[in-house]
Design an enzyme around this catalytic site. Structure first.
Site, PDB file in Angstrom:
ATOM      1  N   LYS A  45      76.077  46.131  50.305  1.00 27.40           N
ATOM      2  CA  LYS A  45      76.855  44.905  50.523  1.00 27.40           C
ATOM      3  C   LYS A  45      77.014  44.090  49.242  1.00 27.40           C
ATOM      4  O   LYS A  45      78.093  43.553  48.971  1.00 27.40           O
ATOM      5  CB  LYS A  45      76.186  44.047  51.607  1.00 27.40           C
ATOM      6  CG  LYS A  45      76.305  44.620  53.016  1.00 27.40           C
ATOM      7  CD  LYS A  45      75.768  43.652  54.061  1.00 27.40           C
ATOM      8  CE  LYS A  45      74.285  43.431  53.927  1.00 27.40           C
ATOM      9  NZ  LYS A  45      73.723  42.611  55.036  1.00 27.40           N
ATOM     10  N   LYS A 217      75.990  47.768  31.456  1.00 26.45           N
ATOM     11  CA  LYS A 217      76.208  46.417  30.930  1.00 26.45           C
ATOM     12  C   LYS A 217      77.025  46.475  29.636  1.00 26.45           C
ATOM     13  O   LYS A 217      76.839  47.362  28.806  1.00 26.45           O
ATOM     14  CB  LYS A 217      74.868  45.711  30.698  1.00 26.45           C
ATOM     15  CG  LYS A 217      74.180  45.308  31.997  1.00 26.45           C
ATOM     16  CD  LYS A 217      72.938  44.507  31.737  1.00 26.45           C
ATOM     17  CE  LYS A 217      72.323  44.003  33.033  1.00 26.45           C
ATOM     18  NZ  LYS A 217      73.164  43.020  33.732  1.00 26.45           N
ATOM     19  N   HIS A 275      65.069  50.470  32.905  1.00 28.35           N
ATOM     20  CA  HIS A 275      66.056  49.622  32.220  1.00 28.35           C
ATOM     21  C   HIS A 275      65.736  49.433  30.731  1.00 28.35           C
ATOM     22  O   HIS A 275      66.566  49.720  29.859  1.00 28.35           O
ATOM     23  CB  HIS A 275      66.127  48.242  32.876  1.00 28.35           C
ATOM     24  CG  HIS A 275      66.557  48.256  34.306  1.00 28.35           C
ATOM     25  ND1 HIS A 275      67.341  49.244  34.843  1.00 28.35           N
ATOM     26  CD2 HIS A 275      66.324  47.389  35.325  1.00 28.35           C
ATOM     27  CE1 HIS A 275      67.571  48.985  36.120  1.00 28.35           C
ATOM     28  NE2 HIS A 275      66.959  47.868  36.431  1.00 28.35           N
ATOM     29  N   ARG A 395      72.316  39.221  23.348  1.00 25.30           N
ATOM     30  CA  ARG A 395      72.045  38.616  24.653  1.00 25.30           C
ATOM     31  C   ARG A 395      72.787  39.416  25.727  1.00 25.30           C
ATOM     32  O   ARG A 395      74.007  39.437  25.780  1.00 25.30           O
ATOM     33  CB  ARG A 395      72.503  37.160  24.650  1.00 25.30           C
ATOM     34  CG  ARG A 395      72.453  36.448  25.995  1.00 25.30           C
ATOM     35  CD  ARG A 395      71.037  36.212  26.495  1.00 25.30           C
ATOM     36  NE  ARG A 395      70.219  35.488  25.551  1.00 25.30           N
ATOM     37  CZ  ARG A 395      70.215  34.150  25.439  1.00 25.30           C
ATOM     38  NH1 ARG A 395      71.003  33.409  26.195  1.00 25.30           N
ATOM     39  NH2 ARG A 395      69.425  33.563  24.572  1.00 25.30           N
ATOM     40  N   TYR A 403      74.270  37.295  18.022  1.00 23.54           N
ATOM     41  CA  TYR A 403      74.195  36.378  16.888  1.00 23.54           C
ATOM     42  C   TYR A 403      73.122  36.833  15.903  1.00 23.54           C
ATOM     43  O   TYR A 403      72.141  37.472  16.284  1.00 23.54           O
ATOM     44  CB  TYR A 403      73.960  34.935  17.331  1.00 23.54           C
ATOM     45  CG  TYR A 403      72.728  34.669  18.159  1.00 23.54           C
ATOM     46  CD1 TYR A 403      71.545  34.237  17.558  1.00 23.54           C
ATOM     47  CD2 TYR A 403      72.750  34.803  19.546  1.00 23.54           C
ATOM     48  CE1 TYR A 403      70.421  33.955  18.317  1.00 23.54           C
ATOM     49  CE2 TYR A 403      71.634  34.525  20.317  1.00 23.54           C
ATOM     50  CZ  TYR A 403      70.470  34.103  19.697  1.00 23.54           C
ATOM     51  OH  TYR A 403      69.354  33.836  20.449  1.00 23.54           O
TER      52      TYR A 403
END
EC number: 1.1.1.49
Length: 516
Positions: A45, A217, A275, A395, A403
């Site tokens: 879901k 990602k 991960h 990030r 950065y």
């Protein structure tokens, strides 16, 4: 903008067309059946169906070819399943823009009810798929069947047997059957190998897609481009210049609602072994000979096989105060909700460089990032090393950004130095670009047959070989979790370990995201 940011004008994004032509898999035609097993569960879901809807809305799923099937034990109708998932597909802000697409998407969904070890249930599922294939005129093209197992690993073997026996592609004109399996892939090396053998006896490796959503990602996928398409980093990315690498995952909430499940696994099995270790591979791997999935995965396996055994003195475990108050968690639980561990890679590029993997729940913030900290400047004439080292920060979430922390002259009449940054914030640079969710990208890769961002069996085995000895010592109580307060940085011992490993924290420095 901050004083150290790049000035980034809005301009069209240049694409390398030769790259796109060479590495994008050929689009196939014919019917496409996407079967979500565990369709009534939370994962389906909250992640699977929303990803499918976004792919449909962006035109990646052709309504003339695709049909989506939900399969679960719940005895509900097609319309009841549609009602269950409807609220997860669009947010209130975009609901009016997507009304028509939502209606069309929901019509593509059909539900079949049945047990996960029942021939009758899977025969009904196969019949429904065949009816779809006939209605989509499969005779004009191939028949493609994608099975997404949004299920606990314990039912992977019986479900895989049922799929193999009753639901594989039956077209004489070609096509394929593929299965997607979610982590956790076992609890240790032995259970992972057993699971791999059971599934591997039924399906070939090119049919099996072990999904780790971190590999979907945006900035994780950017890692290979950053490293191997920019001359700037090539001579710097080694033990001569890099002091340490930190890969960090923090959540600002605990295990509310899933304490019993989490207690079986702990933070290392849940986050670090999969991960964060996958991210480490991309940071540390050598340049592959091409961008073909097998060449990339070959290099990742080499990294994993070069990791030396973890030392207990380079591990800190923590458990947040109040974790055991959950009635589903044993009163004497030693399960870590926080862990910092140092991995060391025994090869020419990385010998002596600590890779610090850190993850925790109920911490002071929610974020994930990669920190590449460089060594001190030799012969520092400005005497500014106490201000902090150069650090390349990626990030991952929230607010994707990259950065570089640099020392610069502070504006004014005096020769004083200060830390600033060169900054690429994705929301600013790519204001008009929709950054896809990880599951969208990975499901599309599965349909295209691109296994680059999925875990291969030998890769999975090598990952478990690294962590299984430590996990067994934790399970036996030989390595203890120390308490830490909710909303904190974690145990103080973890900061001490980082300092011992050579990580230099920049006190007083705060990265300020640019204002849009």
């Amino acid at each position: 903008m901050g004083s150290g940011q790049w000035h980034m004008e809005k301009r069209s994004t240049l694409k390398n067309d030769s790259f796109v032509k060479e590495y994008n898999p050929v689009t196939e035609t014919g019917s496409l059946s996407i079967i979500v097993l565990g369709a009534s569960g939370d994962l389906a879901k909250k992640k699977t169906f929303p990803a499918l809807f976004n792919l449909f809305h962006q035109g990646f799923l052709n309504p003339d070819e695709v049909h989506i099937f939900g399969y679960a034990r719940s005895k509900i109708t097609d319309e009841e399943l549609r009602d269950k998932i409807r609220g997860y597909l669009v947010d209130e802000k975009n609901a009016s823009k997507k009304t028509e697409a939502l209606s069309k998407f929901l019509k593509l969904i059909k539900y079949v009810s049945g047990p996960y070890d029942s021939e009758e249930g899977f025969k009904r599922l196969d019949k429904a798929i065949l009816e779809h294939e006939i209605s989509k005129k499969t005779a004009e093209g191939s028949s493609r069947r994608l099975f997404y197992l949004a299920l606990p690993p314990s039912v992977y073997p019986p479900v895989s047997k049922m799929i193999k026996a009753w639901c594989t592609n039956k077209s004489d004109l070609g096509g394929w059957t593929r299965i997607v399996v979610e982590k956790p892939f076992g609890k240790d090396l032995e259970s992972a190998e057993q699971l791999s053998s059971q599934i591997g006896a039924l399906f070939e490796e090119p049919q099996i897609y072990r999904i780790d959503h971190y590999l979907g990602k945006e900035l994780v996928q950017n890692m290979l481009v950053l490293r191997f398409a920019n001359r700037l980093f090539l001579p710097l990315w080694n033990r001569d210049n890099i002091a340490n690498v930190q890969i960090v995952f923090r959540e600002d909430f605990g295990t509310e609602g899933r304490g019993g499940y989490f207690d079986e696994y702990g933070i290392i099995r849940d986050i670090i072994q999969n991960h964060l270790l996958q991210v480490l591979c991309l940071v540390a791997m050598e340049k592959p000979i091409s961008l073909k999935p097998e060449h990339i995965r070959d290099e990742k396996v080499k990294v994993l096989q070069s990791v030396i055994p973890i030392k207990d003195e380079e591990v800190v475990l923590g458990q947040y105060e109040g974790y055991r108050d959950d009635p589903t968690v044993p009163n004497d639980s030693n399960t870590p909700t926080f862990a910092t561990t140092i991995l060391r890679i025994n090869n020419e590029r990385w010998e002596g460089v600590p890779f610090i993997l850190k993850a925790g729940k109920a911490m002071s913030s929610k974020k994930a990032d990669i920190r590449i900290q460089f060594k001190d400047v030799p012969g520092d004439i400005f005497k500014c090393q106490n201000q902090g080292r150069n650090e390349f920060v990626i990030r991952l979430q929230p607010s994707e950004a990259m950065y570089m922390k640099l020392t610069v002259k502070q504006p004014g009449l005096e020769m004083q130095t200060v830390q600033s940054e060169l900054d690429l914030s994705y929301k600013q640079r790519y204001q008009d670009v929709s950054i896809p969710e990880a599951y969208e990208r990975l499901i599309l890769d599965t349909i295209r047959g691109d296994q680059q961002h999925f875990v291969r069996r030998d890769e999975l085995k090598a990952a478990w070989e690294i962590f299984t000895p430590l996990l067994h010592r934790i399970d036996k109580g030989e390595v203890k979790s120390v308490p830490y307060k909710q909303g904190s940085r974690g145990p103080a011992e973890a900061d001490q370990l980082l300092k011992k490993a050579g990580y230099m924290q920049t006190h007083g420095y705060i990265w300020i995201p640019p204002t849009l």
